[in-house]
Motif scaffolding. Structure first.
Motif, PDB file in Angstrom:
ATOM      1  N   ASP A   1      27.498  15.870  60.451  1.00 25.27           N
ATOM      2  CA  ASP A   1      28.906  15.855  60.041  1.00 25.27           C
ATOM      3  C   ASP A   1      29.105  15.173  58.693  1.00 25.27           C
ATOM      4  O   ASP A   1      30.163  15.332  58.071  1.00 25.27           O
ATOM      5  N   ARG A   2      28.112  14.404  58.248  1.00 24.33           N
ATOM      6  CA  ARG A   2      28.211  13.721  56.949  1.00 24.33           C
ATOM      7  C   ARG A   2      27.576  14.536  55.829  1.00 24.33           C
ATOM      8  O   ARG A   2      27.587  14.111  54.673  1.00 24.33           O
ATOM      9  N   CYS A   3      27.027  15.670  56.178  1.00 21.10           N
ATOM     10  CA  CYS A   3      26.312  16.478  55.188  1.00 21.10           C
ATOM     11  C   CYS A   3      27.263  17.183  54.225  1.00 21.10           C
ATOM     12  O   CYS A   3      28.412  17.480  54.561  1.00 21.10           O
ATOM     13  N   THR A   4      26.746  17.453  53.048  1.00 21.10           N
ATOM     14  CA  THR A   4      27.435  18.261  52.061  1.00 21.10           C
ATOM     15  C   THR A   4      26.538  19.446  51.739  1.00 21.10           C
ATOM     16  O   THR A   4      25.348  19.429  52.042  1.00 21.10           O
ATOM     17  N   ARG A   5      27.090  20.472  51.144  1.00 21.08           N
ATOM     18  CA  ARG A   5      26.276  21.641  50.785  1.00 21.08           C
ATOM     19  C   ARG A   5      25.942  21.670  49.297  1.00 21.08           C
ATOM     20  O   ARG A   5      25.315  22.615  48.827  1.00 21.08           O
ATOM     21  N   SER A   6      26.344  20.632  48.590  1.00 22.47           N
ATOM     22  CA  SER A   6      26.051  20.595  47.156  1.00 22.47           C
ATOM     23  C   SER A   6      26.047  19.167  46.650  1.00 22.47           C
ATOM     24  O   SER A   6      26.967  18.386  46.942  1.00 22.47           O
ATOM     25  N   ILE A   7      24.985  18.796  45.928  1.00 17.69           N
ATOM     26  CA  ILE A   7      24.958  17.559  45.158  1.00 17.69           C
ATOM     27  C   ILE A   7      24.532  17.917  43.745  1.00 17.69           C
ATOM     28  O   ILE A   7      23.972  19.006  43.509  1.00 17.69           O
ATOM     29  N   MET A   8      24.791  17.063  42.808  1.00 21.80           N
ATOM     30  CA  MET A   8      24.408  17.330  41.420  1.00 21.80           C
ATOM     31  C   MET A   8      22.902  17.518  41.321  1.00 21.80           C
ATOM     32  O   MET A   8      22.151  16.770  41.956  1.00 21.80           O
ATOM     33  N   PRO A   9      22.414  18.527  40.581  1.00 22.38           N
ATOM     34  CA  PRO A   9      23.139  19.446  39.717  1.00 22.38           C
ATOM     35  C   PRO A   9      23.335  20.838  40.332  1.00 22.38           C
ATOM     36  O   PRO A   9      23.403  21.841  39.610  1.00 22.38           O
ATOM     37  N   LEU A  10      23.401  20.936  41.643  1.00 19.34           N
ATOM     38  CA  LEU A  10      23.550  22.234  42.295  1.00 19.34           C
ATOM     39  C   LEU A  10      24.963  22.775  42.085  1.00 19.34           C
ATOM     40  O   LEU A  10      25.914  22.009  41.902  1.00 19.34           O
ATOM     41  N   PRO A  11      25.109  24.098  42.115  1.00 19.31           N
ATOM     42  CA  PRO A  11      26.448  24.679  41.954  1.00 19.31           C
ATOM     43  C   PRO A  11      27.339  24.340  43.136  1.00 19.31           C
ATOM     44  O   PRO A  11      26.841  23.982  44.217  1.00 19.31           O
ATOM     45  N   PRO A  12      28.653  24.440  42.975  1.00 20.28           N
ATOM     46  CA  PRO A  12      29.562  24.152  44.093  1.00 20.28           C
ATOM     47  C   PRO A  12      29.326  25.135  45.233  1.00 20.28           C
ATOM     48  O   PRO A  12      28.937  26.281  45.024  1.00 20.28           O
ATOM     49  N   LYS A  13      29.563  24.667  46.452  1.00 23.34           N
ATOM     50  CA  LYS A  13      29.282  25.488  47.632  1.00 23.34           C
ATOM     51  C   LYS A  13      30.092  26.782  47.642  1.00 23.34           C
ATOM     52  O   LYS A  13      29.672  27.780  48.243  1.00 23.34           O
ATOM     53  N   GLU A  14      31.225  26.784  46.980  1.00 24.12           N
ATOM     54  CA  GLU A  14      32.085  27.967  46.970  1.00 24.12           C
ATOM     55  C   GLU A  14      31.414  29.165  46.305  1.00 24.12           C
ATOM     56  O   GLU A  14      31.818  30.309  46.523  1.00 24.12           O
ATOM     57  N   ALA A  15      30.375  28.927  45.501  1.00 22.53           N
ATOM     58  CA  ALA A  15      29.726  30.015  44.775  1.00 22.53           C
ATOM     59  C   ALA A  15      29.095  31.031  45.719  1.00 22.53           C
ATOM     60  O   ALA A  15      29.253  32.245  45.532  1.00 22.53           O
ATOM     61  N   THR A  16      28.385  30.551  46.746  1.00 24.84           N
ATOM     62  CA  THR A  16      27.681  31.471  47.642  1.00 24.84           C
ATOM     63  C   THR A  16      27.699  31.036  49.107  1.00 24.84           C
ATOM     64  O   THR A  16      27.094  31.702  49.941  1.00 24.84           O
ATOM     65  N   THR A  17      28.348  29.935  49.431  1.00 22.00           N
ATOM     66  CA  THR A  17      28.311  29.344  50.774  1.00 22.00           C
ATOM     67  C   THR A  17      26.866  29.204  51.246  1.00 22.00           C
ATOM     68  O   THR A  17      26.422  29.891  52.176  1.00 22.00           O
ATOM     69  N   PRO A  18      26.099  28.328  50.619  1.00 22.12           N
ATOM     70  CA  PRO A  18      24.681  28.173  50.969  1.00 22.12           C
ATOM     71  C   PRO A  18      24.491  27.569  52.351  1.00 22.12           C
ATOM     72  O   PRO A  18      25.274  26.716  52.780  1.00 22.12           O
ATOM     73  N   ASN A  19      23.470  28.021  53.050  1.00 23.73           N
ATOM     74  CA  ASN A  19      23.108  27.403  54.329  1.00 23.73           C
ATOM     75  C   ASN A  19      22.109  26.287  54.049  1.00 23.73           C
ATOM     76  O   ASN A  19      20.944  26.331  54.443  1.00 23.73           O
ATOM     77  N   LEU A  20      22.604  25.316  53.311  1.00 27.63           N
ATOM     78  CA  LEU A  20      21.868  24.119  52.931  1.00 27.63           C
ATOM     79  C   LEU A  20      22.746  22.930  53.296  1.00 27.63           C
ATOM     80  O   LEU A  20      23.898  22.851  52.861  1.00 27.63           O
ATOM     81  N   PHE A  21      22.201  22.022  54.081  1.00 27.14           N
ATOM     82  CA  PHE A  21      22.975  20.884  54.560  1.00 27.14           C
ATOM     83  C   PHE A  21      22.283  19.608  54.095  1.00 27.14           C
ATOM     84  O   PHE A  21      21.186  19.291  54.549  1.00 27.14           O
ATOM     85  N   VAL A  22      22.911  18.923  53.143  1.00 27.92           N
ATOM     86  CA  VAL A  22      22.298  17.790  52.455  1.00 27.92           C
ATOM     87  C   VAL A  22      22.920  16.476  52.908  1.00 27.92           C
ATOM     88  O   VAL A  22      24.136  16.286  52.794  1.00 27.92           O
ATOM     89  N   LEU A  23      22.078  15.592  53.420  1.00 27.85           N
ATOM     90  CA  LEU A  23      22.514  14.221  53.666  1.00 27.85           C
ATOM     91  C   LEU A  23      22.318  13.471  52.358  1.00 27.85           C
ATOM     92  O   LEU A  23      21.194  13.143  51.976  1.00 27.85           O
ATOM     93  N   ALA A  24      23.402  13.249  51.645  1.00 31.10           N
ATOM     94  CA  ALA A  24      23.335  12.718  50.287  1.00 31.10           C
ATOM     95  C   ALA A  24      23.014  11.229  50.266  1.00 31.10           C
ATOM     96  O   ALA A  24      23.538  10.452  51.069  1.00 31.10           O
ATOM     97  N   SER A  25      22.158  10.855  49.336  1.00 37.55           N
ATOM     98  CA  SER A  25      21.807   9.451  49.126  1.00 37.55           C
ATOM     99  C   SER A  25      22.923   8.755  48.346  1.00 37.55           C
ATOM    100  O   SER A  25      23.764   9.418  47.721  1.00 37.55           O
ATOM    101  N   PRO A  26      22.944   7.417  48.339  1.00 39.34           N
ATOM    102  CA  PRO A  26      23.914   6.708  47.504  1.00 39.34           C
ATOM    103  C   PRO A  26      23.802   7.104  46.029  1.00 39.34           C
ATOM    104  O   PRO A  26      24.812   7.185  45.323  1.00 39.34           O
ATOM    105  N   ALA A  27      22.570   7.367  45.572  1.00 36.29           N
ATOM    106  CA  ALA A  27      22.386   7.786  44.176  1.00 36.29           C
ATOM    107  C   ALA A  27      23.064   9.117  43.918  1.00 36.29           C
ATOM    108  O   ALA A  27      23.671   9.330  42.864  1.00 36.29           O
ATOM    109  N   ALA A  28      22.957  10.038  44.873  1.00 35.08           N
ATOM    110  CA  ALA A  28      23.601  11.344  44.703  1.00 35.08           C
ATOM    111  C   ALA A  28      25.118  11.206  44.695  1.00 35.08           C
ATOM    112  O   ALA A  28      25.810  11.938  43.973  1.00 35.08           O
TER     113      ALA A  28
END
Length: 211
Positions: free
Chosen positions: A166-193
């Motif tokens: 539930d804390r995952c995002t589908r985009s962190i820098m420098p990836l494109p915004p999720k709205e571009a293709t709705t990627p099936n990628l679920f990223v648990l972002a680090s504090p650095a991200a």
């Protein structure tokens, strides 16, 4: 139900074992890579009046392959239907139908498909569909020594990572915004991200990535 990758950005050390395992499994040469690792860094440093140095520099790594997007740009532009989504929800090119036009390579914002210079056909991560069909995980997931990668349906990933999904995002820098293709990628972002959202970072290994 879509299948995709869970990536724990807090665990990844950029060791590239995932990318090397993929190369070995597919018998790729140095010019081919279905999975790549992006090194992203930013921040700065300054010297105080007393000569001490303070820094707010940060860095992190992203292990990235095809995201088998729900709204895959590559399948939309393919003139022959070679780039398709199979019954397991994985996106990959049917070599018997591919004409090597390269439209998929131009359309994908993640640079996942590439033209195989020997075959003159499109090639990309297929999610190790034969392994998945046999009940195994993609080779990159199996190889990761930090267990930063996982793979499955969205339901399976939510079940295996109940505190993180539930804390995952589908985009962190420098990836494109999720709205571009709705990627099936679920990223648990680090504090650095999270810090990189300010937009002061850069890709540190552009030459390695061919960018």
């Amino acid at each position: 139900m879509p299948r995709g990758f869970f990536f724990d950005n807090t665990r990844c050390t950029g060791c590239r074992t995932c990318a090397l395992a993929c190369k070995d499994f597919h018998d790729h040469g140095p010019e081919q890579a279905f999975r790549r690792v992006i090194d992203y860094e930013g921040g700065s440093w300054k010297v105080a009046d007393d000569g001490t140095v303070a820094t707010d520099a940060y860095g992190y790594h992203i292990s990235l392959s095809c995201n088998h997007c729900t709204s895959a740009a590559c399948t939309k532009v393919c003139p022959t239907g070679a780039m398709h989504r199979d019954t397991m929800g994985l996106v990959w090119p049917d070599m018997s139908r591919c004409i090597g036009c390269g439209y998929c390579t131009m359309a994908c914002p993640y640079h996942a498909p590439a033209i195989d210079q020997k075959l003159k056909r499109s090639s990309k991560c297929d999610g190790c569909h034969q392994r998945v069909a046999a009940g195994q995980t993609p080779i990159c997931v199996e190889a990761c020594p930090l267990r930063a990668l996982d793979f499955g349906t969205t339901g399976e990933l939510a079940e295996r990572h109940p505190h993180d999904y539930d804390r995952c995002t589908r985009s962190i820098m420098p990836l494109p915004p999720k709205e571009a293709t709705t990627p099936n990628l679920f990223v648990l972002a680090s504090p650095a991200a999270r810090r990189a959202e300010a937009g002061d970072g850069r890709i540190a290994n552009r030459e390695e990535l061919g960018l």
